[in-house]
Motif scaffolding. Structure first.
Motif, short mmCIF file in Angstrom:
data_model
loop_
_atom_site.label_atom_id
_atom_site.label_comp_id
_atom_site.label_asym_id
_atom_site.label_seq_id
_atom_site.Cartn_x
_atom_site.Cartn_y
_atom_site.Cartn_z
N ALA A 124 0.84 -1.20 0.00
CA ALA A 124 0.00 0.00 0.00
C ALA A 124 0.87 1.24 0.00
N VAL A 125 0.26 2.37 -0.30
CA VAL A 125 0.92 3.67 -0.20
C VAL A 125 0.12 4.53 0.76
N ALA A 126 0.81 5.17 1.69
CA ALA A 126 0.16 6.05 2.67
C ALA A 126 0.90 7.38 2.69
N SER A 127 0.23 8.42 2.25
CA SER A 127 0.86 9.73 2.12
C SER A 127 -0.17 10.81 2.44
N THR A 128 0.29 11.91 3.00
CA THR A 128 -0.62 13.02 3.22
C THR A 128 -0.49 14.07 2.12
N SER A 129 0.16 13.72 1.00
CA SER A 129 0.16 14.57 -0.18
C SER A 129 -1.17 14.38 -0.93
N ALA A 130 -1.40 15.25 -1.92
CA ALA A 130 -2.65 15.18 -2.69
C ALA A 130 -2.78 13.81 -3.37
N GLU A 131 -3.97 13.21 -3.27
CA GLU A 131 -4.16 11.86 -3.81
C GLU A 131 -3.87 11.78 -5.31
N GLU A 132 -4.28 12.79 -6.08
CA GLU A 132 -4.01 12.78 -7.52
C GLU A 132 -2.53 12.68 -7.79
N TYR B 244 -1.28 6.30 8.95
CA TYR B 244 -0.89 4.90 9.10
C TYR B 244 -1.91 4.12 9.91
N LEU B 245 -2.50 4.74 10.90
CA LEU B 245 -3.57 4.07 11.65
C LEU B 245 -4.75 3.75 10.73
N LEU B 246 -5.07 4.69 9.84
CA LEU B 246 -6.15 4.47 8.88
C LEU B 246 -5.82 3.33 7.94
N THR B 247 -4.60 3.29 7.43
CA THR B 247 -4.18 2.24 6.50
C THR B 247 -4.27 0.86 7.16
N VAL B 248 -3.78 0.77 8.39
CA VAL B 248 -3.84 -0.51 9.12
C VAL B 248 -5.29 -0.94 9.33
N GLU B 249 -6.13 0.01 9.70
CA GLU B 249 -7.54 -0.31 9.96
C GLU B 249 -8.26 -0.73 8.69
N ARG B 250 -8.13 0.06 7.64
CA ARG B 250 -8.88 -0.21 6.41
C ARG B 250 -8.46 -1.54 5.76
N LEU B 251 -7.18 -1.86 5.84
CA LEU B 251 -6.68 -3.08 5.20
C LEU B 251 -6.66 -4.27 6.14
N GLY B 252 -7.00 -4.05 7.41
CA GLY B 252 -7.00 -5.15 8.37
C GLY B 252 -5.62 -5.73 8.60
#
Length: 280
Positions: free
Chosen positions: A122-130, A166-174
């Motif tokens: 996965a990729v987890a970044s707080t830059s613009a999604e586009e 990162y907490l969101l990534t872990v939660e969403r992907l289980g």
């Protein structure tokens, strides 16, 4: 299942110097703003997480605010900033499309290998999604990028070093934090990962090489590719034993329990002194 989570800027590609900085300056010129950031200026701005937040820091200069006519109303200021940032994102995406921002060594190789091995990537970044999706697709190709979920932009309220992304990534992907390794390039990113309870490997770049990475399990110059100079190991506090390049076995070894503490506190294990020579 093993999971590998990448930051974007400075990790997937050297986007800061070759992408974001010229895109910011093109935006300033387009809107007639009395500012142009040098590389040294931008190195300071990188201490601020997020592109919009870096632009917003200009509002603190009274001379800039007067020259531009920055409105006092918070909503109007937010709309002004959003317009600048949309233009900046378009400029950045064009630089990516033009091939001006090559992937960092080892990114395509490692991501392809991890996907083939059945890992979650996965990729987890707080830059613009586009911008993040454009960099990912350019770095690894459309087919591989389609297999990599992206968590980016304003999906969390706070930028790194806040651990929210990162907490969101872990939660969403289980994901199981014990089986999840983050790849970052900056201290802000490292802190975001470790504050989320995740181990972190750091691949430094020209802007971040001198930062403090005491909480990282492994710090290297790059991930490496065949035919390139041997990867420089700047610090190793885990079970990995890197050779000329970083392998999936090295990444798995970074997840050995108790290899490095997460959060604050002194690192365990010996730190390898930087090797002489090698890529910067």
């Amino acid at each position: 299942m093993t999971a590998l989570v990448f930051d974007c800027d400075g990790v997937l590609a050297d986007t800061e110097r070759d992408g974001h900085l010229p895109a910011f300056n093109a935006t300033f010129e387009h809107f007639g703003l009395p500012v142009r950031w040098s590389e040294d200026d931008y190195a300071e701005k990188l201490r601020i997480g997020g592109g919009k937040e870096r632009m917003a820091s200009l509002f603190a200069d009274p001379e800039f605010a007067r020259a531009v006519g920055v409105p006092d109303d918070e909503r109007a200021r937010a709309e002004l900033l959003a317009g600048w940032h949309r233009y900046k994102t378009a400029q950045f995406k064009q630089l990516v499309a033009d091939g001006r921002i090559p992937a960092r060594p080892g990114i395509a190789r490692v991501i392809a290998g991890a996907l083939d091995a059945g890992w979650t990537v996965a990729v987890a970044s707080t830059s613009a999604e586009e911008s993040v999706r454009a960099v990912l697709a350019h770095a690894v190709g459309a087919d591989a990028a389609a297999q990599v979920p992206v968590f980016a932009g304003d999906v969390v309220p706070a930028k790194k070093p806040d651990p929210g992304i990162y907490l969101l990534t872990v939660e969403r992907l289980g994901l199981d934090p014990a089986d999840t390794l983050v790849v970052e390039d900056s201290r802000n990113g490292l802190l975001a990962a470790t504050r989320a309870g995740l181990r972190c490997l750091v691949t430094v770049n020209g802007y971040t090489r001198e930062e403090d990475f005491a909480e990282a399990v492994l710090v290297v110059s790059e991930l490496g590719d065949p035919g390139r100079p041997t990867v420089e190991v700047l610090a190793n506090r885990g079970a990995a034993d890197p050779g000329a390049l970083i392998t999936l076995d090295d990444l798995r070894a970074c997840l050995v329990p108790e290899a490095v503490p997460t959060g604050s506190g002194p690192p365990r294990g010996e730190v390898q002194e930087p090797a002489e020579g090698g890529p910067a």
